[in-house]
Design a protein around this motif. Structure first.
Motif, short mmCIF file in Angstrom:
data_model
loop_
_atom_site.label_atom_id
_atom_site.label_comp_id
_atom_site.label_asym_id
_atom_site.label_seq_id
_atom_site.Cartn_x
_atom_site.Cartn_y
_atom_site.Cartn_z
N ASP A 1 0.83 -1.20 0.00
CA ASP A 1 0.00 0.00 0.00
C ASP A 1 0.86 1.25 0.00
O ASP A 1 0.48 2.28 -0.54
N VAL A 2 2.03 1.15 0.65
CA VAL A 2 2.93 2.30 0.78
C VAL A 2 4.37 1.78 0.77
O VAL A 2 4.65 0.72 1.32
N ILE A 3 5.26 2.56 0.14
CA ILE A 3 6.70 2.33 0.25
C ILE A 3 7.23 3.46 1.13
O ILE A 3 6.99 4.63 0.84
N ALA A 4 7.94 3.11 2.18
CA ALA A 4 8.60 4.10 3.03
C ALA A 4 10.09 4.05 2.72
O ALA A 4 10.70 2.98 2.75
N ILE A 5 10.66 5.20 2.39
CA ILE A 5 12.08 5.27 2.00
C ILE A 5 12.66 6.57 2.52
O ILE A 5 11.97 7.59 2.61
N ARG A 6 13.94 6.52 2.86
CA ARG A 6 14.62 7.73 3.34
C ARG A 6 15.25 8.47 2.18
O ARG A 6 15.68 7.87 1.20
N ALA A 7 15.32 9.79 2.33
CA ALA A 7 16.04 10.61 1.37
C ALA A 7 17.54 10.36 1.57
O ALA A 7 17.97 9.88 2.62
N ARG A 8 18.31 10.72 0.58
CA ARG A 8 19.76 10.57 0.67
C ARG A 8 20.30 11.42 1.81
O ARG A 8 19.76 12.46 2.15
N GLU A 9 21.39 10.96 2.37
CA GLU A 9 22.02 11.68 3.46
C GLU A 9 23.53 11.62 3.30
O GLU A 9 24.05 10.78 2.59
N CYS B 1 2.46 2.36 -5.88
CA CYS B 1 1.63 2.71 -4.73
C CYS B 1 2.12 4.05 -4.17
O CYS B 1 3.02 4.67 -4.73
N ASP B 2 1.53 4.47 -3.07
CA ASP B 2 1.97 5.70 -2.41
C ASP B 2 3.39 5.53 -1.88
O ASP B 2 3.82 4.42 -1.58
N VAL B 3 4.10 6.65 -1.76
CA VAL B 3 5.47 6.64 -1.24
C VAL B 3 5.56 7.64 -0.10
O VAL B 3 5.12 8.78 -0.24
N LEU B 4 6.13 7.19 1.00
CA LEU B 4 6.42 8.07 2.14
C LEU B 4 7.91 8.33 2.11
O LEU B 4 8.72 7.41 2.31
N LEU B 5 8.29 9.57 1.81
CA LEU B 5 9.70 9.95 1.76
C LEU B 5 10.05 10.60 3.09
O LEU B 5 9.47 11.64 3.44
N VAL B 6 10.98 10.02 3.81
CA VAL B 6 11.40 10.56 5.09
C VAL B 6 12.68 11.34 4.88
O VAL B 6 13.70 10.77 4.49
N ARG B 7 12.61 12.65 5.09
CA ARG B 7 13.78 13.52 4.82
C ARG B 7 14.83 13.40 5.89
O ARG B 7 16.00 13.43 5.61
N THR B 8 14.41 13.39 7.10
CA THR B 8 15.38 13.28 8.20
C THR B 8 14.87 12.19 9.13
O THR B 8 13.72 11.83 9.13
#
Length: 159
Positions: free
Chosen positions: A114-122, A148-155
């Motif tokens: 339903d969702v992909i959760a992924i972190r932004a580059r660091e 599907c929806d994507v949750l991008l976690v910046r920090t």
């Protein structure tokens, strides 16, 4: 809700914690996915080979690198799994090989996430990158091609 969490070497536990905080952990099941991508190692070997005398490595070196990569991946997955277990959220782990961006999208499609959760580059030190390249190649590809929806976690919060 079935959430595929793209786990990297660092920050997997904080990514899971962020997902659980946003969802409250209710009616959530997690797939913790780590993708071993051989391209960075191959690029380093290509750059280093003109500086070396003799062969870059052999089968023993390849096995040693593969073992080290697998151990690091398993450690990252286990750390993220502990966060899910402590919250009482069902989670499974999966280790895959290939170009990370493509494998994440393919597996999300395969498992009907339903969702992909992924972190932004660091950058090293867990500091966010700002500017045009701040999302990173893998996250950008996933954002553009996800089924599907994507949750991008910046920090990420401290683990």
């Amino acid at each position: 809700m079935y959430v595929l969490c793209a786990i990297g070497l660092r920050g997997g536990a904080s990514l899971v914690a962020r997902v659980l905080a946003l969802t409250g952990g209710h009616a959530v099941e997690l797939l913790l996915l780590y993708v071993r991508d051989p391209r960075p190692r191959r690029e380093l070997e290509r750059l280093a080979s003109p500086l070396r005398r003799g062969p870059v490595g052999g089968p023993e070196r390849e096995r040693a690198l593969r073992t080290a990569e697998e151990a690091a991946a398993q450690a990252a997955l286990n750390e993220a799994l502990q966060v899910a277990k402590q919250a009482g959220v069902p989670a499974s782990m999966r280790l895959a090989d290939g170009p990370a961006e493509r494998v994440i999208v393919e597996i999300a499609r395969e498992v009907q996430a339903d969702v992909i959760a992924i972190r932004a580059r660091e950058i090293p030190g867990d500091h966010p990158v700002h500017g045009p390249g701040s999302v990173g190649h893998t996250a950008r590809f996933v954002l553009d091609h996800a089924p599907c929806d994507v949750l991008l976690v910046r920090t990420a919060t401290a683990e």
